[in-house]
Scaffold this motif. Sequence first.
Motif, short mmCIF file in Angstrom:
data_model
loop_
_atom_site.label_atom_id
_atom_site.label_comp_id
_atom_site.label_asym_id
_atom_site.label_seq_id
_atom_site.Cartn_x
_atom_site.Cartn_y
_atom_site.Cartn_z
N ALA A 103 1.03 -1.41 0.32
CA ALA A 103 -0.46 0.15 -0.27
C ALA A 103 0.87 1.12 -0.17
O ALA A 103 1.87 1.54 0.59
N GLU A 104 0.37 2.48 -0.65
CA GLU A 104 1.72 3.56 -0.86
C GLU A 104 1.21 4.07 0.26
O GLU A 104 2.49 5.24 0.14
N SER A 105 0.81 4.36 0.73
CA SER A 105 -0.02 5.38 2.59
C SER A 105 -0.46 4.36 2.93
O SER A 105 -0.90 3.35 2.90
N ALA A 106 -0.41 5.34 4.51
CA ALA A 106 -1.31 4.74 5.77
C ALA A 106 -2.62 4.55 5.18
O ALA A 106 -3.40 3.62 6.25
N GLN A 107 -2.93 5.57 5.19
CA GLN A 107 -4.26 5.95 5.04
C GLN A 107 -4.92 4.77 3.76
O GLN A 107 -5.51 4.30 3.68
N GLU A 108 -4.09 4.56 2.25
CA GLU A 108 -4.84 3.15 1.74
C GLU A 108 -4.68 1.58 2.18
O GLU A 108 -5.80 1.50 2.20
N MET A 109 -3.73 1.82 3.10
CA MET A 109 -3.87 0.81 4.15
C MET A 109 -4.84 0.58 4.56
O MET A 109 -5.21 -0.31 4.67
N TRP A 110 -5.34 1.70 5.70
CA TRP A 110 -6.06 1.50 6.52
C TRP A 110 -7.80 1.54 5.30
O TRP A 110 -7.73 1.11 6.17
N SER A 111 -7.47 2.03 4.85
CA SER A 111 -8.63 2.15 4.15
C SER A 111 -9.19 1.42 3.30
O SER A 111 -10.16 0.29 3.61
N LEU A 112 -8.04 0.63 2.92
CA LEU A 112 -8.22 -1.11 2.57
C LEU A 112 -8.50 -2.34 3.58
O LEU A 112 -9.43 -3.14 3.38
N THR B 74 -12.15 -1.53 4.52
CA THR B 74 -12.93 -2.04 3.55
C THR B 74 -13.19 -3.24 3.53
O THR B 74 -14.96 -4.24 3.76
N LYS B 75 -12.62 -4.24 3.41
CA LYS B 75 -12.23 -5.72 3.50
C LYS B 75 -12.81 -6.08 4.78
O LYS B 75 -14.04 -6.84 5.22
N TYR B 76 -12.97 -5.46 6.12
CA TYR B 76 -12.73 -6.29 7.76
C TYR B 76 -14.34 -5.38 8.51
O TYR B 76 -14.82 -5.64 9.14
N MET B 77 -14.36 -3.98 7.96
CA MET B 77 -16.17 -4.31 8.32
C MET B 77 -16.78 -4.67 7.39
O MET B 77 -17.89 -4.90 8.33
N ALA B 78 -17.01 -5.00 6.27
CA ALA B 78 -18.00 -6.37 5.93
C ALA B 78 -17.95 -7.25 6.45
O ALA B 78 -19.03 -7.75 6.85
#
Length: 197
Positions: A90-99, A102-106
């Motif tokens: 992931a290019e940034s902490a923001q991108e990683m956090w978002s990924l 998205t996966k684990y909240m679902a």
Amino acid sequence: MASLKDLTTNFVKLDKFVGNEFRRWQKKMLFLLTALKVAYVISAPRPSEKEDETPEDICARSKWDNDDFICRGHILNGMSDTLFDVYQNAESAQEMWSLLETKYMAEDASRKKFLVSNFNNFKFDDNRPTMEQFHEIQRLYDNLKRHDINMDELFVVSSIIDKLPPSWKGVRSILKHKKEEIDLTQLATHLLIEVGI
């Protein structure tokens, strides 16, 4: 003032995130990142480059890049090796956090539906000890609360009374028609009296 090294070494080691209990891990990780003063990079965009940059602009971008690096490192360090391998690019902490969200909240939403279904479908069985089953449904209720699924205790007590086994029809009727409301502790006491413990 404590140094960054002191802060990180004095923290209780976070359990590695292995793919379950995301909300709990996320809250602990966010606390750590906030204490390290790098959590802002999860939501704040990187300062963009301008034509007529001031030294302050360059400094702000450099600080953000450094904080993003620290933030990414701590998030990755909080993951199992398998998940580290998945999210390390992931290019940034923001991108990683978002990924991750998205996966684990679902998955968490799906897990919540499963927990609610388990509670709703629970039925007492005449062939098993009543108090053992009462404690089992109490654990189901506690699990709902742990996952931020809030149910009114009066509703829960009424629901448990409805789930009592067929042989408890008379007790069900007495408990349902009580003039005062009863909580889970009082319900447990009534059940204990009925089973003669």
